[in-house]
Design a protein around this motif. Structure first.
Motif, mmCIF file in Angstrom:
data_model
loop_
_atom_site.group_PDB
_atom_site.id
_atom_site.type_symbol
_atom_site.label_atom_id
_atom_site.label_comp_id
_atom_site.label_asym_id
_atom_site.label_seq_id
_atom_site.Cartn_x
_atom_site.Cartn_y
_atom_site.Cartn_z
ATOM 1 N N GLN A 159 -0.118 4.071 -2.824
ATOM 2 C CA GLN A 159 -1.030 5.016 -2.611
ATOM 3 C C GLN A 159 -1.024 5.762 -1.316
ATOM 4 O O GLN A 159 -1.424 6.768 -1.406
ATOM 5 C CB GLN A 159 -2.347 3.833 -2.244
ATOM 6 C CG GLN A 159 -3.645 4.540 -1.957
ATOM 7 C CD GLN A 159 -4.252 5.369 -2.927
ATOM 8 O OE1 GLN A 159 -3.776 5.312 -4.197
ATOM 9 N NE2 GLN A 159 -4.850 6.419 -2.629
ATOM 10 N N TYR A 210 1.003 8.776 -2.426
ATOM 11 C CA TYR A 210 0.355 9.326 -3.360
ATOM 12 C C TYR A 210 -0.603 10.515 -2.629
ATOM 13 O O TYR A 210 -0.894 11.692 -2.779
ATOM 14 C CB TYR A 210 -0.761 8.816 -4.215
ATOM 15 C CG TYR A 210 -1.197 9.113 -5.530
ATOM 16 C CD1 TYR A 210 -1.737 10.636 -5.307
ATOM 17 C CD2 TYR A 210 -0.850 8.809 -6.705
ATOM 18 C CE1 TYR A 210 -2.040 11.081 -6.513
ATOM 19 C CE2 TYR A 210 -1.380 9.224 -7.699
ATOM 20 C CZ TYR A 210 -1.897 10.509 -7.816
ATOM 21 O OH TYR A 210 -2.334 11.037 -9.100
ATOM 22 N N ALA A 223 0.815 -1.048 0.005
ATOM 23 C CA ALA A 223 -0.111 0.052 0.057
ATOM 24 C C ALA A 223 0.802 1.114 0.105
ATOM 25 O O ALA A 223 0.385 2.318 -0.140
ATOM 26 C CB ALA A 223 -1.063 0.071 1.032
ATOM 27 N N TYR A 251 2.952 0.421 -10.538
ATOM 28 C CA TYR A 251 1.635 1.211 -9.839
ATOM 29 C C TYR A 251 0.747 1.685 -10.979
ATOM 30 O O TYR A 251 1.180 2.273 -11.865
ATOM 31 C CB TYR A 251 2.402 1.896 -9.096
ATOM 32 C CG TYR A 251 1.313 2.766 -8.433
ATOM 33 C CD1 TYR A 251 0.229 2.161 -7.417
ATOM 34 C CD2 TYR A 251 1.255 4.300 -8.192
ATOM 35 C CE1 TYR A 251 -0.581 2.717 -6.814
ATOM 36 C CE2 TYR A 251 0.111 4.882 -7.475
ATOM 37 C CZ TYR A 251 -0.890 4.146 -6.761
ATOM 38 O OH TYR A 251 -1.852 4.858 -6.073
ATOM 39 N N ARG A 258 -1.405 4.080 -10.830
ATOM 40 C CA ARG A 258 -1.321 5.609 -11.004
ATOM 41 C C ARG A 258 -0.093 6.191 -11.089
ATOM 42 O O ARG A 258 -0.180 7.456 -11.014
ATOM 43 C CB ARG A 258 -2.411 5.858 -9.514
ATOM 44 C CG ARG A 258 -3.472 5.424 -9.353
ATOM 45 C CD ARG A 258 -4.205 6.190 -8.396
ATOM 46 N NE ARG A 258 -4.705 7.687 -8.716
ATOM 47 C CZ ARG A 258 -4.991 8.225 -7.627
ATOM 48 N NH1 ARG A 258 -4.900 8.057 -6.393
ATOM 49 N NH2 ARG A 258 -5.097 9.748 -8.156
#
Length: 298
Positions: A92, A95, A89, A124, A126
């Motif tokens: 994320q 981000y 994780a 990843y 994104r």
């Protein structure tokens, strides 16, 4: 020994209670019971529970159950990353950290975090969006820098923008980024670099929007002209004309340069002893730019 046993016993007794509190806190979060979620998750986050830290960061980010505080959100995200930098994780979470830094006006720091998301976590989903968000964050930082610091930052920001375009060519913002970089380089009299970037735009083919195509040919045509590459300048300026609507005010100066580019080709041939070729080019001036031919002189 007795003291150690007491500590272990206390831990064993507290673990189920903490697990139950976490479950209740997460359930409150899912239900939108923000005050209750914040109350339950805060002590767990302070005890370094990762799930609680992530959710508490989001609560501060959104101002749910707590006073909105982007810096507090960033602190929780940083703590989570420091504890588990290789967790699945982590991209994320980073981000979210970058977003919180943008929201708190820390654009330079946000750009660094977006870059880590984009290029530090292969695969990843994104990553491309993170790279573009980093480009935007760098632009926002540049806008508020003092003049003395702006030039160095500008060069760095353009390099980041071109890296984004290189790495994620299918992102929808790439044509905008490339067009901006090409124009910026051309405006700074760095024609050779500008032409390279403009050609990357043109290489996108039929998918390139008309305004970006026009700008790219303007950079190529005028850039080649200013570099004295007369044959390439002629080709670029012809393409520019083909992308300009009739009656456009830009056509007249383009025709003037086109006439000069053809005439200079004739001069080069004359200097090389190719008189016939020179005459042919000079006669061609009136064909390619009849309105400008009378203004061209040797």
């Amino acid at each position: 020994m007795h003291g150690l046993l007491s500590i272990l016993f206390a831990l064993v007794i507290s673990l189920p209670a903490a697990a139950g509190q976490l479950e209740d806190g997460l359930e409150a979060y899912r239900k939108g019971e923000w005050d209750r979620a914040a109350a339950l998750l805060t002590p767990l986050a302070q005890a370094r529970n990762t799930a609680a830290q992530e959710k508490l960061g989001r609560l501060y980010d959104r101002g749910k159950g707590v006073t909105r505080d982007y810096q507090a959100a960033a602190r929780w995200y940083r703590q989570l990353l420091a504890q588990f930098p290789s967790d699945s994780a982590a991209p994320q979470t980073r981000y979210l950290l970058a977003d919180a830094l943008v929201d708190s006006g820390q654009f330079a720091e946000a750009a660094q975090e977006y870059s880590l998301v984009a290029y530090g976590y292969p695969g990843y989903a994104r990553a491309a969006d993170a790279a573009y968000a980093g480009v935007v964050a760098q632009d926002r930082e540049e806008a508020r820098l003092p003049a003395a610091a702006r030039e160095a930052w500008h060069e760095q920001a353009r390099a980041a923008a071109l890296k984004f375009a290189d790495t994620f060519p299918d992102h929808p913002e790439v044509p905008v980024v490339l067009a901006r970089a090409a124009k910026d380089l051309y405006d700074r009299k760095r024609q050779a670099e500008a032409i390279v970037v403009a050609q990357r735009l043109l290489d996108r083919g039929a998918t390139l929007p008309a305004d970006k195509r026009r700008l790219a040919w303007a950079v190529v045509g005028h850039g080649r002209f200013e570099l004295g590459d007369w044959s390439a300048a002629e080709a670029g300026l012809q393409q520019l004309l083909a992308n300009l609507p009739p009656g456009d005010a830009e056509r007249a100066p383009v025709l003037d340069r086109l006439a000069v580019a053809v005439y200079r080709q004739g001069e080069a041939k004359q200097a090389a002893g190719d008189v016939d070729g020179a005459v042919a080019d000079w006669l061609r001036v009136r064909e390619v730019a009849p309105a400008a031919a009378s203004r061209v002189t040797a």
